[in-house]
Design an enzyme around this catalytic site. Structure first.
Site, short mmCIF file in Angstrom:
data_model
loop_
_atom_site.label_atom_id
_atom_site.label_comp_id
_atom_site.label_asym_id
_atom_site.label_seq_id
_atom_site.Cartn_x
_atom_site.Cartn_y
_atom_site.Cartn_z
N SER A 71 0.81 -1.22 0.00
CA SER A 71 0.00 0.00 0.00
C SER A 71 0.84 1.27 0.00
O SER A 71 0.31 2.35 -0.30
CB SER A 71 -0.95 0.01 1.21
OG SER A 71 -0.22 -0.02 2.42
N ASP A 361 -3.16 8.51 7.62
CA ASP A 361 -4.10 7.61 8.28
C ASP A 361 -3.35 6.76 9.30
O ASP A 361 -2.25 7.12 9.73
CB ASP A 361 -4.89 6.78 7.27
CG ASP A 361 -4.00 5.86 6.43
OD1 ASP A 361 -2.81 5.66 6.78
OD2 ASP A 361 -4.49 5.30 5.42
N HIS A 364 -0.13 5.29 6.97
CA HIS A 364 0.48 5.89 5.79
C HIS A 364 0.77 7.37 5.97
O HIS A 364 -0.04 8.09 6.56
CB HIS A 364 -0.43 5.70 4.57
CG HIS A 364 -0.78 4.27 4.32
ND1 HIS A 364 -1.96 3.71 4.73
CD2 HIS A 364 -0.09 3.28 3.70
CE1 HIS A 364 -2.00 2.43 4.39
NE2 HIS A 364 -0.87 2.15 3.77
#
Length: 399
Positions: A71, A361, A364
């Site tokens: 991610s 978040d 990240h």
């Protein structure tokens, strides 16, 4: 494990409140990852936008950028998969060039977007986000998939993902298409002149080791687990080398012990990082740096560098005021203490200005942090974090 299950159930409940009803429906792929004559996979048809082919820019420093990872660099792969690990809704992407969600786990750009610009290339499309023609892939492909890890099952509790090994297989498929279209020599030259960016491993801690899946902590002390991951990555890099990859950037892991999720989970006081987690990250990065040095000596004509994300990120955390960040522990988007309890699922959960936050978040960083880290990968602008040289030196030395 019960706590993690509770968090997951709360996520589903809140999702049903904040998100449109279709967001919770596991997407049914029009054409599930179908095997090709080479035994690998081709992208399914989809209603998501495709990326039209463009001629190579005249000022590009390399012909293409190929991205493999999780991610940290996923640009939309998981939009096409049945998974909860998706960033295809606002507020993700709100500060991106289009101000729309793209599948990037960020408010804006991810590191490879900034590096593509440095290389004179367009943003690299997701492997599952284009029509599958060679013209769409000639300037690069992004195979990265959120929740993916080195271990095949890492992150599988969230749903589908494309594992590290499967991503390498997808690149094999791409390479075979190049060979059939361009010829073997031209395809080999195209690949050898391109840049490969690998960012993988963090989910093997988040979703496997720290979860203690299959009692792995009883079987493998952290150092042995690190060695297992590093040697597995080494073999996959050799597989890329056998397909003529010659310019490779290997990213280390970020200090997830400072991530809002673990600050919340471990009950951090005053936003202090969880050192036992960062120690594991530091050991992994040490092992990977050694592996990269070994590969550089073992494989002829390979220009490979290791970039220590822990080192670069800790420089930002320690000198946050100099970089313009005044929120260092709370995520811009989330819920709970440090905004680390529940993930970012609604614009109502996001701060107004992400540019002064380090974390976007639970896990990240923000677009602003990604820009700094990309600068360091490119030329060490803010601090040295790549060894034995930076990406610009790799390009110049072989240019």
């Amino acid at each position: 494990m019960a706590l993690n299950l509770l968090i997951f159930l709360i996520f589903i409940l809140i999702s049903s409140i904040f998100l449109p009803s279709t967001a919770l429906i596991i997407p049914k792929l029009h054409n599930p990852l179908a095997p090709t004559p080479y035994g690998f996979t081709t992208p399914p048809n989809s209603s998501f936008p495709t990326f039209p082919a463009a001629p190579p820019p005249s000022n590009s420093l390399v012909p293409a950028l190929f991205v493999i990872g999780d991610s940290t660099v996923d640009c939309g792969t998981n939009n096409f998969l049945g998974t909860f690990a998706r960033a295809d809704h606002l507020p993700y992407g709100r500060d991106f060039d289009t101000h729309r969600p793209t599948g990037r786990f960020c408010n804006g750009r991810i590191p490879v977007d900034f590096l593509a610009q440095r290389l004179g290339l367009p943003f690299v499309p997701s492997y599952l986000g284009h029509a599958g023609a060679v013209e769409d892939m000639i300037q690069g492909v992004n195979y990265a998939s959120a929740s993916a890890g080195v271990i095949f099952t890492s992150g599988s509790e969230l749903g589908q993902h494309i594992s590290f090994t499967r991503q390498i297989q997808q690149f094999m498929d791409t390479f075979q298409q190049f060979v059939l279209t361009m010829g073997e020599n031209a395809a080999a030259d195209h690949i050898s002149d391109s840049v490969f960016y690998i960012s993988i491993g963090i989910n093997d801690y988040i979703h496997y080791y720290l979860f203690n899946i299959s009692r792995v902590q009883n079987l493998y002390p952290p150092w042995n687990f690190n060695q297992f991951l590093a040697t597995t990555i080494k073999q996959e890099i050799k597989n890329l080398y056998n397909m003529n990859a010659r310019r490779i950037v290997v990213m280390g892991l970020a200090p997830i012990g400072c991530a809002p999720f673990y600050l919340w989970q471990y009950g951090s006081e005053n936003g202090e990082c969880i050192e036992e987690i960062n120690d594991m990250v530091m050991e992994f990065n040490f092992a990977m740096r050694y592996i990269v040095e070994e590969l550089g000596m073992e494989l002829p004509d390979l220009s490979i560098i290791f970039c220590d994300l822990l080192q670069g990120s800790m420089d930002i955390l320690k000198n946050h005021e100099r970089y313009g960040f005044n929120v260092t522990s709370d995520a811009c988007c989330g819920f709970g203490r440090y905004n680390g309890w529940i993930l970012c699922i609604s614009p109502l959960m996001a701060c107004r200005n992400a540019s002064n936050h380090i974390w976007w978040d639970q896990f990240h960083p923000t677009d602003a942090v990604n820009a700094i880290l990309a600068d360091n990968v490119w030329n060490g602008l803010h601090t040295t974090m790549c060894y034995p040289k930076n990406l610009q030196d790799v390009i110049n030395s072989q240019g």
